[in-house]
Motif scaffolding. Structure first.
Motif: not given
Length: 535
Positions: A340-353
């Motif tokens: 559903p998402y992956f984390a980069v630093s302290q941020s979440k990048i959401y994906l279509p799943s």
């Protein structure tokens, strides 16, 4: 009974159900069985939400026996997968190219992984069969084919809920492609017709399935705390963690199964190296799902070559549009299969799943999208093969094609276990003839639960802790894990369990505990197990 394809895996529950339906006396059950998960018991609804598949299975099981019926259905799944994928590819490619691609689809890692545990997921033929009808609908613009496409989705939903769900997702992607085409989007009449055609398809997809899926839809989307017990049983709650565990990673598409006899060690080493890294998405490789994502290196190289030809305008004009659509579908399906998402630093990048998790949490194993991803990958790679076929002598092409196909099949192979169920393990015969009929047994470790369930046909004793069972405060996995403690044995005795069946597959520490416990005593030792009774 002969040999069962697969070990004592997820398929054991339906095999046990088929035995219950045909058993004699107290074990004959078509609605409720008190011998399963004693003292709770279980409702037996053999048709539930996949009535077409289970109807065929239980009909065959009544005539031929459950094991034979299961083996026949998984064989048919592969054979029909080969047939319908060939028919799909033959619409675009030559005979030899189509045979090669169809073999790569029908004998894929995905099929081998699921053939020994999921009869519904072995029905891989539904996807090429659907595309045969659906792509015809798009090309011909005839409403009849849209209607048939919808009806096919409805039937598929009653064969496999997962596959019906995937076909809805696939149709939604094609709908988006069709309506954003400039010649459609800028023409109100064409746009309205296209929306209407897909609406007909959507409505027709519910005609057959709606009586069966309505209770599940009501329980999961409309229910509240005041719902009936029956509706609460149908409600599926999945934590978001499941969507991370059972989703794909980019390297899953590139690595053969860790059980592949030729490349398995390499995959095992790569996965081991990744799991040592301190990032959560590198964890949780689950072979029985993730190994099915492997696409085959030769298929991937051919797909890349096809994409190169596309951008170099070397693909015939009549094929460019369908190839562009397939590239978009492939890209989106891969995104949907990711976490559903992956984390980069302290941020979440959401994906279509993430949207799939929010709206359809009951379908948690996104890695199963790999079966469509493979089909679309093969479809695209076919254009590269066709280009090569036209550029070199026929005999040379056939040699290259044979080598590529053979290499791909070797990479994709996952050994399938055959379990001999024609000989009854002696421990179960002993339980039948040396314990009282109202006895209750528990098993340790948890992984052996399906074996005990399957052989209820022999031991005929109430079984306290089958795999996957939980109700209220009772969880079979937790109960079983505590059996290797004094507290766990106390709980077992209080709950009415008379015998403890301990398999030698248990850890050395667990076997040592049972052997030294003062609460139980050894009744009988067998080659693979011990039977203990309480003092």
């Amino acid at each position: 009974m002969g040999f069962l394809v697969g070990g004592y895996n997820d398929q054991i529950f339906i095999l046990w159900q088929s035995w219950c339906m045909n058993a004699e006396g107290a074990f004959n059950a078509t609605s409720f069985c008190s011998y399963y998960a004693y003292p709770y018991g279980i409702d037996i609804n053999v048709f539930y939400s996949q009535p077409i598949l289970w109807g065929v299975f239980f009909l065959l099981a009544r005539v031929l026996g459950g094991v034979t019926a299961y083996n026949i259905l998984i064989f048919l799944g592969g054979a029909l997968g080969l047939l319908f994928s060939y028919l799909l590819f033959r619409k675009w490619f030559s005979f030899y190219v189509s045979v090669s691609l169809a073999l790569s689809y029908a004998l894929s890692s995905y099929f081998f992984v699921h053939v020994g545990s999921h009869v519904d997921l072995s029905q891989i033929w539904v996807f090429p069969a659907f595309l045969l009808i659906f792509l015809k609908a798009i090309r011909s613009q005839k409403l009849t084919y849209y209607l048939f496409s919808g009806l096919f989705i409805s039937v598929t939903l009653l064969i496999s809920n997962y596959y019906g769900y995937f076909l809805y997702l696939l149709s939604l992607l094609f709908f988006f492609i069709e309506v954003i085409k400039p010649e459609v989007f800028r023409n109100g009449k064409k746009l309205l017709w296209k929306v209407f055609a897909f609406a007909v398809m959507g409505i027709s997809s519910l005609i057959v399935a709606i009586p069966f899926v309505t209770p599940y839809f009501r329980a999961n989307f409309i229910s509240n705390t005041q719902d009936s017990l029956e509706e609460n049983k149908l409600k599926v709650v999945r934590p978001i963690e499941d969507f991370f565990i059972f989703s794909s990673r980019p390297w899953h598409f590139l690595l053969p199964s860790t059980r592949n006899p030729f490349f398995g060690k390499f995959s095992e080493e790569v996965i081991s190296q990744l799991e040592r890294k301190d990032y959560f998405l590198f964890k949780n490789y689950f072979h029985d799902e993730h190994a099915g994502l492997f696409l085959g290196l030769s298929n991937l190289l051919l797909m890349i070559f096809s994409v190169y030809l596309f951008f170099k305008s070397q693909v015939e004009l009549k094929d460019r549009e369908v190839m562009l659509k397939m590239l978009f579908v492939l890209f989106m399906l891969i995104l949907f299969s990711f976490p559903p998402y992956f984390a980069v630093s302290q941020s979440k990048i959401y994906l279509p799943s993430y949207a799939l998790y929010l709206f359809f949490p009951m379908f948690r194993v996104l890695s199963r999208l790999g079966v469509i991803i493979l089909l679309v990958t093969l479809f695209i790679s076919g254009f590269g093969l066709s280009y090569i076929e036209k550029k070199i002598p026929n005999i040379l092409f056939l040699i290259i094609l044979l080598l590529l196909t053979s290499f791909g099949l070797v990479q994709s192979f996952v050994p399938v276990r055959l379990t001999n169920v024609s000989v009854t393990p002696p421990v179960f015969t002993f339980l039948r003839y040396n314990t009282s009929k109202d006895s209750v047994i528990a098993v340790y470790p948890y992984t052996e639960g399906n074996k005990v369930l399957f052989w209820m046909r022999e031991h005929q004793r109430r079984f306290a802790n089958p795999r996957g069972f939980h109700i209220g405060d009772f969880d079979s996995a937790e109960f079983t894990s505590k059996l290797k403690t004094d507290e766990g044995l106390d709980d077992a005795r209080i709950s009415g369990i008379n015998y403890l069946l301990v398999f030698k597959s248990s850890s050395a520490a667990s076997l040592h505990f049972f052997k030294g416990s003062e609460q139980i005593r050894l009744l009988k030792e067998f080659d693979d197990s011990y039977i203990y009774t309480f003092n």
